[in-house]
Design an enzyme around this catalytic site. Structure first.
Site, PDB file in Angstrom:
ATOM      1  N   GLU A  79       0.750  -1.408  -0.199  1.00 62.61           N
ATOM      2  CA  GLU A  79      -0.148   0.012  -0.010  1.00 62.61           C
ATOM      3  C   GLU A  79       0.759   1.335   0.013  1.00 62.61           C
ATOM      4  OE1 GLU A  79      -1.110   0.834   4.661  1.00 62.61           O
ATOM      5  OE2 GLU A  79      -2.259  -0.805   3.669  1.00 62.61           O
ATOM      6  N   HIS A  80       2.134   1.386   0.156  1.00 62.60           N
ATOM      7  CA  HIS A  80       3.168   2.299   0.113  1.00 62.60           C
ATOM      8  C   HIS A  80       3.380   2.653  -1.235  1.00 62.60           C
ATOM      9  CE1 HIS A  80       4.417   0.590   4.473  1.00 62.60           C
ATOM     10  NE2 HIS A  80       3.376   1.494   4.325  1.00 62.60           N
ATOM     11  N   HIS A  81       3.525   1.620  -2.161  1.00 63.04           N
ATOM     12  CA  HIS A  81       4.157   2.341  -3.596  1.00 63.04           C
ATOM     13  C   HIS A  81       3.292   1.222  -4.700  1.00 63.04           C
ATOM     14  CE1 HIS A  81       7.723   2.620  -1.168  1.00 63.04           C
ATOM     15  NE2 HIS A  81       7.906   3.363  -1.851  1.00 63.04           N
TER      16      HIS A  81
ATOM     17  N   GLN B 147       2.490  -6.210   5.108  1.00 63.34           N
ATOM     18  CA  GLN B 147       2.447  -7.830   5.292  1.00 63.34           C
ATOM     19  C   GLN B 147       1.795  -8.174   7.064  1.00 63.34           C
ATOM     20  OE1 GLN B 147       5.611  -9.999   3.688  1.00 63.34           O
ATOM     21  NE2 GLN B 147       5.661 -11.563   5.426  1.00 63.34           N
TER      22      GLN B 147
ATOM     23  N   HIS C 203       8.929  -8.640  -1.500  1.00 69.76           N
ATOM     24  CA  HIS C 203       8.530  -7.170  -1.681  1.00 69.76           C
ATOM     25  C   HIS C 203       9.020  -6.419  -2.832  1.00 69.76           C
ATOM     26  CE1 HIS C 203       5.901  -6.625   2.396  1.00 69.76           C
ATOM     27  NE2 HIS C 203       6.611  -7.948   2.507  1.00 69.76           N
TER      28      HIS C 203
ATOM     29  N   CYS D 196       8.523  -3.596  -3.798  1.00 73.40           N
ATOM     30  CA  CYS D 196       9.031  -2.206  -3.310  1.00 73.40           C
ATOM     31  C   CYS D 196      10.682  -2.125  -2.894  1.00 73.40           C
ATOM     32  CB  CYS D 196       8.150  -1.487  -2.383  1.00 73.40           C
ATOM     33  SG  CYS D 196       7.892  -2.532  -0.833  1.00 73.40           S
TER      34      CYS D 196
END
Length: 214
Positions: A108-110, A148, A176, A178
């Site tokens: 959800e960050h990238h 996660q 991940h 990212c």
């Protein structure tokens, strides 16, 4: 699950929920797809891409449909799997383990993929679940923007709720993108998260689970 734990589940569930606006489901899927497509058209134009090219002209529509109908379909509670439970007539009292369930989520960050495997286990308190439903629970919570840690907890809590047992274990081992495709660009690392409750907090039971998943 014991009555007190069910009450705690209802009180605490907000702390583990995916952050959503109050009106998140007022808009139907087709409207969302149309609006997302328009926004992606603007983004691709800003990036300088020629959307009249045969390869690109339908890309905004494809992205929009993928977001709503596939990779973020777990945001919509209408897609939540309905568990099929059966009486444990054969009296099976050992842990049931399903390992190597595919995880495909998005950070959800990238908004880039999280890919890996989930291993889940429970000890029956009178019911058993159709095995594919464990996979579907993992997939449902994976198909949304995630971290996660939250994904692990959401899966564990849903299995506990459905099975009415506190004896549940969940472990996720995931890469991940990212981390691998940007920033440090470390393609060799993975992240492990776990949730152990009930009997799985006992070292002997937990170690048995860890032995099974190898």
């Amino acid at each position: 699950m014991p009555e007190q734990n069910l009450a705690d589940y209802e009180i605490d569930s907000l702390h583990f929920s995916t952050p959503l606006k109050a009106n998140a489901f007022e808009m139907d899927d087709e409207t969302k797809i149309s609006m997302i497509s328009d926004h992606f058209t603007s983004i691709l134009n800003i990036l300088g891409l020629d959307l009249s090219d045969d390869s690109l002209k339908n890309t905004p529509d494809r992205i929009a449909k993928m977001y709503v109908k596939e990779i973020f379909s777990g945001l919509n509670p209408a897609n939540k799997p309905v568990a099929t439970l059966f009486e444990n007539r054969y009296g099976y009292s050992e842990m049931l383990v399903e390992k190597n369930i595919a995880v495909f989520s998005n950070c959800e960050h990238h908004f880039v993929p999280i890919t890996g495997k989930a291993h889940v286990a429970y000890i029956s308190k009178g019911k058993v679940i159709g095995l594919s439903k464990l996979n579907r629970i993992v997939q449902y919570y994976s198909k949304r923007p995630q971290v996660q840690e939250r994904l692990t907890i959401q899966i564990a809590r849903e299995i506990k709720r459905v099975m009415e047992t506190d004896d549940v274990a969940v472990m996720i081992d995931a890469s991940h993108h990212c981390v691998s495709s940007r920033g440090i660009q470390d393609a060799g690392s993975s992240t492990v998260t776990s949730s152990f409750s009930g009997k799985f907090r006992d070292a002997e039971t937990r170690n048995e689970f860890l032995k099974y998943i190898g």
